[in-house]
Design an enzyme around this catalytic site. Sequence first.
Site, PDB file in Angstrom:
ATOM      1  N   GLU A  41      61.544  63.065  20.579  1.00 47.32           N
ATOM      2  CA  GLU A  41      62.207  63.817  19.508  1.00 47.32           C
ATOM      3  C   GLU A  41      61.276  64.108  18.340  1.00 47.32           C
ATOM      4  O   GLU A  41      61.403  65.141  17.690  1.00 47.32           O
ATOM      5  CB  GLU A  41      63.450  63.060  19.024  1.00 47.32           C
ATOM      6  N   VAL A  42      60.378  63.178  18.043  1.00 42.51           N
ATOM      7  CA  VAL A  42      59.467  63.364  16.908  1.00 42.51           C
ATOM      8  C   VAL A  42      58.060  63.620  17.454  1.00 42.51           C
ATOM      9  O   VAL A  42      57.493  62.762  18.147  1.00 42.51           O
ATOM     10  CB  VAL A  42      59.468  62.134  15.985  1.00 42.51           C
ATOM     11  N   HIS A  94      57.377  52.836  20.639  1.00 37.58           N
ATOM     12  CA  HIS A  94      58.534  51.999  20.310  1.00 37.58           C
ATOM     13  C   HIS A  94      58.258  50.584  20.823  1.00 37.58           C
ATOM     14  O   HIS A  94      57.827  50.416  21.968  1.00 37.58           O
ATOM     15  CB  HIS A  94      59.788  52.477  21.042  1.00 37.58           C
ATOM     16  N   ASN A  99      57.905  57.847  24.612  1.00 36.86           N
ATOM     17  CA  ASN A  99      58.489  59.091  25.108  1.00 36.86           C
ATOM     18  C   ASN A  99      57.531  60.239  24.816  1.00 36.86           C
ATOM     19  O   ASN A  99      56.983  60.321  23.720  1.00 36.86           O
ATOM     20  CB  ASN A  99      59.831  59.345  24.417  1.00 36.86           C
ATOM     21  N   HIS A 141      54.097  57.966  18.791  1.00 36.68           N
ATOM     22  CA  HIS A 141      54.642  56.679  18.351  1.00 36.68           C
ATOM     23  C   HIS A 141      54.958  55.824  19.554  1.00 36.68           C
ATOM     24  O   HIS A 141      55.427  56.314  20.578  1.00 36.68           O
ATOM     25  CB  HIS A 141      55.897  56.867  17.489  1.00 36.68           C
ATOM     26  N   ASP A 187      62.541  51.291  13.098  1.00 34.53           N
ATOM     27  CA  ASP A 187      63.242  52.507  13.508  1.00 34.53           C
ATOM     28  C   ASP A 187      64.562  52.592  12.732  1.00 34.53           C
ATOM     29  O   ASP A 187      65.267  51.604  12.572  1.00 34.53           O
ATOM     30  CB  ASP A 187      63.517  52.489  15.021  1.00 34.53           C
ATOM     31  N   ILE A 188      64.895  53.782  12.282  1.00 40.31           N
ATOM     32  CA  ILE A 188      66.074  53.962  11.441  1.00 40.31           C
ATOM     33  C   ILE A 188      67.365  53.780  12.257  1.00 40.31           C
ATOM     34  O   ILE A 188      68.413  53.473  11.685  1.00 40.31           O
ATOM     35  CB  ILE A 188      66.026  55.356  10.765  1.00 40.31           C
TER      36      ILE A 188
HETATM   37  P1  5GP Z   1      61.496  59.605  20.188  1.00 37.51           P
HETATM   38  O1  5GP Z   1      62.769  60.068  20.825  1.00 37.51           O
HETATM   39  O2  5GP Z   1      60.711  60.744  19.606  1.00 37.51           O
HETATM   40  O3  5GP Z   1      60.683  58.723  21.100  1.00 37.51           O
HETATM   41  O4  5GP Z   1      61.934  58.623  19.024  1.00 37.51           O
HETATM   42  C1  5GP Z   1      61.997  58.973  17.689  1.00 37.51           C
HETATM   43  C2  5GP Z   1      62.545  57.766  16.952  1.00 37.51           C
HETATM   44  O5  5GP Z   1      62.362  57.994  15.574  1.00 37.51           O
HETATM   45  C3  5GP Z   1      64.033  57.513  17.179  1.00 37.51           C
HETATM   46  O6  5GP Z   1      64.224  56.222  17.710  1.00 37.51           O
HETATM   47  C4  5GP Z   1      64.642  57.674  15.778  1.00 37.51           C
HETATM   48  O7  5GP Z   1      65.663  56.743  15.520  1.00 37.51           O
HETATM   49  C5  5GP Z   1      63.437  57.445  14.879  1.00 37.51           C
HETATM   50  N1  5GP Z   1      63.516  58.154  13.606  1.00 37.51           N
HETATM   51  C6  5GP Z   1      63.827  59.470  13.422  1.00 37.51           C
HETATM   52  N2  5GP Z   1      63.770  59.786  12.117  1.00 37.51           N
HETATM   53  C7  5GP Z   1      63.424  58.645  11.464  1.00 37.51           C
HETATM   54  C8  5GP Z   1      63.208  58.343  10.087  1.00 37.51           C
HETATM   55  O8  5GP Z   1      63.340  59.190   9.194  1.00 37.51           O
HETATM   56  N3  5GP Z   1      62.852  57.071   9.792  1.00 37.51           N
HETATM   57  C9  5GP Z   1      62.692  56.107  10.753  1.00 37.51           C
HETATM   58  N4  5GP Z   1      62.339  54.885  10.349  1.00 37.51           N
HETATM   59  N5  5GP Z   1      62.878  56.360  12.062  1.00 37.51           N
HETATM   60  C10 5GP Z   1      63.248  57.614  12.411  1.00 37.51           C
END
Ligand code: 5GP
Length: 131
Positions: free
Chosen positions: A110-111, A117, A102, A115, A43-44
């Site tokens: 968010e994405v 985590h 999530n 996925h 994760d970034i």
């Molecule tokens: P969500 O809130 O959708 O469960 O988590 C999305 C995750 O994707 C976040 O923890 C965020 O840091 C990670 N993320 C967003 N953009 C990127 C990216 O461009 N590269 C990587 N490696 N992780 C990302």
Amino acid sequence: LLIEKGVAMGWTYDPTNIFARILRGEIPNRTVMETPHTLVFHDIRAQAPVHVLVIPKGAYVSLDHFAAEAPEAEIVDFHRTVAKTCAILGLSGADGFRAICNTGEHGHQEVPHYHLHILGGRPMGRMVEPV
Ligand code: 5GP
């Protein structure tokens, strides 16, 4: 009227999402491991000493979308890859880890590409903070 099942369930996949772009090689990632069906990368914005994301290569919006519509081979591969990832990252011992998925607006996703985590390397605290 023919309505694609995923669309009827509200699972409309957006191919411009950031993980789709990572899968197409348009954005770099720090890969932990890869199989024909699954990619694991750091994760970034790591929120723990270990914080990786396990994603299917297929176009699935969420866990329920993936679980409902992915072929069995993809579902098995995803979970075997979770196990290998935990072993590779030293999370398979007694200390354990946190897996988070999530989903949607209430889940604060968010994405919009499924996925999982995987976080570890420290005690992760309670599952959900009181609101
Ligand atoms: P969500 O809130 O959708 O469960 O988590 C999305 C995750 O994707 C976040 O923890 C965020 O840091 C990670 N993320 C967003 N953009 C990127 C990216 O461009 N590269 C990587 N490696 N992780 C990302």
